[in-house]
Design a protein around this motif. Sequence first.
Motif, PDB file in Angstrom:
ATOM      1  N   UNK A 125      45.090  39.066  15.284  1.00  0.00           N
ATOM      2  CA  UNK A 125      46.303  39.253  13.963  1.00  0.00           C
ATOM      3  C   UNK A 125      45.699  39.857  12.898  1.00  0.00           C
ATOM      4  N   UNK A 126      44.889  39.373  12.593  1.00  0.00           N
ATOM      5  CA  UNK A 126      43.620  39.974  10.742  1.00  0.00           C
ATOM      6  C   UNK A 126      42.973  40.104  10.843  1.00  0.00           C
ATOM      7  N   UNK A 127      41.885  41.724  10.866  1.00  0.00           N
ATOM      8  CA  UNK A 127      40.973  42.142  10.462  1.00  0.00           C
ATOM      9  C   UNK A 127      40.080  40.608   9.844  1.00  0.00           C
ATOM     10  N   UNK A 128      38.788  40.834  10.228  1.00  0.00           N
ATOM     11  CA  UNK A 128      37.903  40.031   9.298  1.00  0.00           C
ATOM     12  C   UNK A 128      37.993  40.829   7.757  1.00  0.00           C
ATOM     13  N   UNK A 129      38.279  41.827   7.684  1.00  0.00           N
ATOM     14  CA  UNK A 129      38.286  42.599   6.807  1.00  0.00           C
ATOM     15  C   UNK A 129      39.509  41.871   5.977  1.00  0.00           C
ATOM     16  N   UNK A 130      40.336  41.853   6.263  1.00  0.00           N
ATOM     17  CA  UNK A 130      41.614  41.175   6.475  1.00  0.00           C
ATOM     18  C   UNK A 130      41.601  39.937   5.516  1.00  0.00           C
ATOM     19  N   UNK A 131      41.380  39.482   6.693  1.00  0.00           N
ATOM     20  CA  UNK A 131      40.609  37.663   5.657  1.00  0.00           C
ATOM     21  C   UNK A 131      39.541  37.786   4.985  1.00  0.00           C
ATOM     22  N   UNK A 132      39.255  38.172   4.980  1.00  0.00           N
ATOM     23  CA  UNK A 132      38.246  37.865   3.650  1.00  0.00           C
ATOM     24  C   UNK A 132      38.830  38.092   2.842  1.00  0.00           C
ATOM     25  N   UNK A 133      39.470  39.394   1.877  1.00  0.00           N
ATOM     26  CA  UNK A 133      40.656  39.991   1.492  1.00  0.00           C
ATOM     27  C   UNK A 133      41.537  38.658   0.879  1.00  0.00           C
ATOM     28  N   UNK A 134      42.318  38.276   1.897  1.00  0.00           N
ATOM     29  CA  UNK A 134      42.758  36.741   1.945  1.00  0.00           C
ATOM     30  C   UNK A 134      41.979  35.986   0.677  1.00  0.00           C
ATOM     31  N   UNK A 135      40.913  35.342   1.021  1.00  0.00           N
ATOM     32  CA  UNK A 135      40.140  34.211   0.873  1.00  0.00           C
ATOM     33  C   UNK A 135      39.679  34.779  -0.102  1.00  0.00           C
ATOM     34  N   UNK A 136      39.706  36.267  -0.859  1.00  0.00           N
ATOM     35  CA  UNK A 136      38.447  36.038  -1.726  1.00  0.00           C
ATOM     36  C   UNK A 136      40.063  35.846  -2.685  1.00  0.00           C
ATOM     37  N   UNK A 137      41.059  36.089  -2.827  1.00  0.00           N
ATOM     38  CA  UNK A 137      41.943  35.916  -3.892  1.00  0.00           C
ATOM     39  C   UNK A 137      42.686  34.697  -3.408  1.00  0.00           C
ATOM     40  N   UNK A 138      42.340  33.911  -3.068  1.00  0.00           N
ATOM     41  CA  UNK A 138      42.293  32.266  -2.812  1.00  0.00           C
ATOM     42  C   UNK A 138      41.460  31.889  -3.601  1.00  0.00           C
ATOM     43  N   UNK A 139      40.403  32.632  -3.836  1.00  0.00           N
ATOM     44  CA  UNK A 139      38.493  31.789  -4.530  1.00  0.00           C
ATOM     45  C   UNK A 139      39.005  32.498  -5.853  1.00  0.00           C
ATOM     46  N   UNK A 140      39.680  33.519  -6.167  1.00  0.00           N
ATOM     47  CA  UNK A 140      39.643  33.670  -7.962  1.00  0.00           C
ATOM     48  C   UNK A 140      40.493  32.900  -8.547  1.00  0.00           C
ATOM     49  N   UNK A 141      41.706  32.732  -7.533  1.00  0.00           N
ATOM     50  CA  UNK A 141      42.843  31.949  -7.973  1.00  0.00           C
ATOM     51  C   UNK A 141      42.518  30.533  -8.671  1.00  0.00           C
ATOM     52  N   UNK A 142      41.564  29.926  -7.806  1.00  0.00           N
ATOM     53  CA  UNK A 142      41.089  28.871  -7.845  1.00  0.00           C
ATOM     54  C   UNK A 142      40.167  28.838  -9.177  1.00  0.00           C
ATOM     55  N   UNK A 143      39.563  29.826  -9.466  1.00  0.00           N
ATOM     56  CA  UNK A 143      38.277  29.401 -10.431  1.00  0.00           C
ATOM     57  C   UNK A 143      39.308  29.706 -11.588  1.00  0.00           C
ATOM     58  N   UNK A 144      39.991  30.477 -11.091  1.00  0.00           N
ATOM     59  CA  UNK A 144      40.980  30.566 -12.686  1.00  0.00           C
ATOM     60  C   UNK A 144      40.986  29.820 -12.957  1.00  0.00           C
ATOM     61  N   UNK A 145      42.160  28.415 -12.016  1.00  0.00           N
ATOM     62  CA  UNK A 145      42.719  27.520 -12.347  1.00  0.00           C
ATOM     63  C   UNK A 145      41.287  26.488 -13.000  1.00  0.00           C
ATOM     64  N   UNK A 146      40.815  26.406 -12.387  1.00  0.00           N
ATOM     65  CA  UNK A 146      39.153  25.408 -12.679  1.00  0.00           C
ATOM     66  C   UNK A 146      39.006  26.152 -14.100  1.00  0.00           C
TER      67      UNK A 146
END
Length: 768
Positions: free
Chosen positions: A462-483
């Motif tokens: 239901x998600x392509x690998x590219x779409x999945x990676x983009x979602x994870x990138x956004x989650x990772x960046x938000x986590x870096x910014x929080x830290x």
Amino acid sequence: MLTNNLGYPRIGNQRELKKACENYWAGKITLEQLTDVSKQIKRTNWQLQKETGIDLIPSNDFSLYDQALDLSLMVGAIPPRYESLKNGNPTDLYFAMVRGYQKDGKDVTAMEMTKWFDTNYHYIVPEFYKNQQFKFTSAKTVDEFKEAKEAGFITKPVLISPVSYLLLGKEKEDGFNRIELLENLLPVYIEIIEQLVAQGTEWIQFDEPFLSLDVAEDVKIAITKTYSTIRDAFPDLKLLVATYFDGLGNNTELAASLPICALHIDLVRGVDQLDEILKLAPKNLSLSLGIVDGRNIWKNNYQASLKIIDQAKQKLGKDRIIISPSCSLLHVPCDLENETNDTTLTPEIKQWLAFARQKLEEVTTLRDLAISKNITQANNKLKANIEANETREQSTLIHNSAVKQRTAAITETDATRNSVFSIRKKLQEAALNLPSFPTTTIGSFPQTAEVRSWRAKLKKGDLTKKQYDELLKKETEETIRFQEEAGLDVLVHGEFERNDMVEYFGEQLSGFSFTKNGWVQSYGSRCVKPPVIYGDVSRPEPMTLYWTQYAQSLTNKPVKGMLTGPVTILQWSFVRNDQPRYETCTQIALAIRDEVNDLERAGVKIIQIDEPAIREGLPLKKTDWAEYLNWAIRAFRISASGVSDSTQIHTHMCYSEFNDIIEDIAAMDADVITIECSRSQMELLEAFADFKYPNDIGPGVYDIHSPRVPSKQEMITLLEKAKAVIPSGQLWVNPDCGLKTRHWPETKTALKEMVDAAKALREIEVTV
């Protein structure tokens, strides 16, 4: 010849218990609904065992969270800090003892948790006080026997013995030995047994795992007294004492002399003990032969097992033999038939395996073969068993000559850093420029339902690998910014791409296979899906480089590379049993070494190699420790020693006692070790202080297995305790463990409090 089972997985085929407990904690279902799920799991388990042909079916092997905690409630061993919760809902009190309680103006910490012997199951550590009185408080054991009886099953209640229960706990004040409390505890057991006998109980199983350890003379005296007292009170009751995870060793004579009807021995971990037991067994003692492996998932070798059964039969006769798994089946997945995805688990590998349900079938088949019962069907199963084991031996999937040659070529230089820690530390300080009391986390951040849904959608297409990676990138960046916002000094990328700290790596290593529903309980509602190591292990390509580099590109602060160590990958997998474990561990170490070196070449300055299972892997008998520790510590050093002196290697360990292996922990030579310390109130640091541990330490300052948020002052108090025994210059500040299972609001609040606590300590240091 009876068949026997010591315990069955309680999570349910589809992890129904996990889901029900978590929904209850979240207020989504009622206590009545939680109880209904529990009843259904128990009834399903009893019915399955009866249909399979198990004669001695256990009850009281079910638990909402943990069997040691159940027993603490049964005998009224409720720590004083929970006094204010006793008048409320007993189930909420129960969960507060393991999760803490922080509402309605009350703030109570959870009980300590540690590993169940050498398994990855965690139990709740009982707390004991001088002259403590016990009281029959919970009738769970009796109620479950009655529940089974009403459903048409006469079961064998399972209890941790009073001596083993005391030994599992800790004295919470000085001046006494917890074994002294047996006098106060035994009458409560007698009361429980009276009620069980009144309900029609014929057999009771007492788990006595400490008989597989080296125990002191006072413990042996206590064990003898326990069973003499019970036998005197109940002369007709059939008592089965269960030992497991190793042979009896120096306790063989004691075990054989107990006034009991049956003794269970583990003939998977301790096959060499059979000769001595057969010599010492009195005429009124039956032997429960633990011949089907309750800890691993490989099919039984019927031909080898039948030889052992025959040896016992020649000495005892068939009527004094009971066929059993080696231990409770709690430690293996429920049912191999749930594995219907041939891509995840190929038919070739699946034919070599047996889960809990299949192991029960192995028990009854071995009994049938041993006494020529249902002989046509049994012989057909024997033939199929021989064919499956031969297919495994001859499979081309298993062996890789290049891996074997590389392992054989390892030298001591490969397991040694270039310089000693004192030199490395100066170079690392210059490279990293961190403040005193540097703050970090252990690695993972909350994996929300949304993050998990992305992974599920990727698998379904239901998600392509590219779409999945983009979602994870956004989650990772938000986590870096929080830290960055929170003020943490050393960051992590959050591990949102990872399903599990072992499974994630196994999926990228050769020699590993996986299950779709092979869940095993680790603690409470936490279930893991251990990989299956079926062959030689190697790393085809980098495993963590992409996400670590991406996270580092988002910040100027150092981001740790996060890896799981070779011993933990070994311990938390189902390991092939056709070669020594140390050989497999060394192969994994070389794969992790390749990953460490790639991270360093990519500019990663701090690399954490988690080894929470080092202590867990210790054999039960001290005489066997040296051999294990030699290869386990060497494996870690092989994985970590390929880097330059300026690269900082961290490791993490949790929920372990370190006193008796502190020299070996030091020999790992990690630049920084982070450990669980909050539940034990920094007690674990005493071993490091007494040893004068030379490297840096991050004693966990808050308990991530509880939803409660500790205050800044609470963490300062813990750090002050740490400072009292460890020099300030060696201390890091971090949580106890990874934050994967927590929720974001509590995580953010707790980490901000933690950073403020570290800042407060820095100010104190400057003032001084």
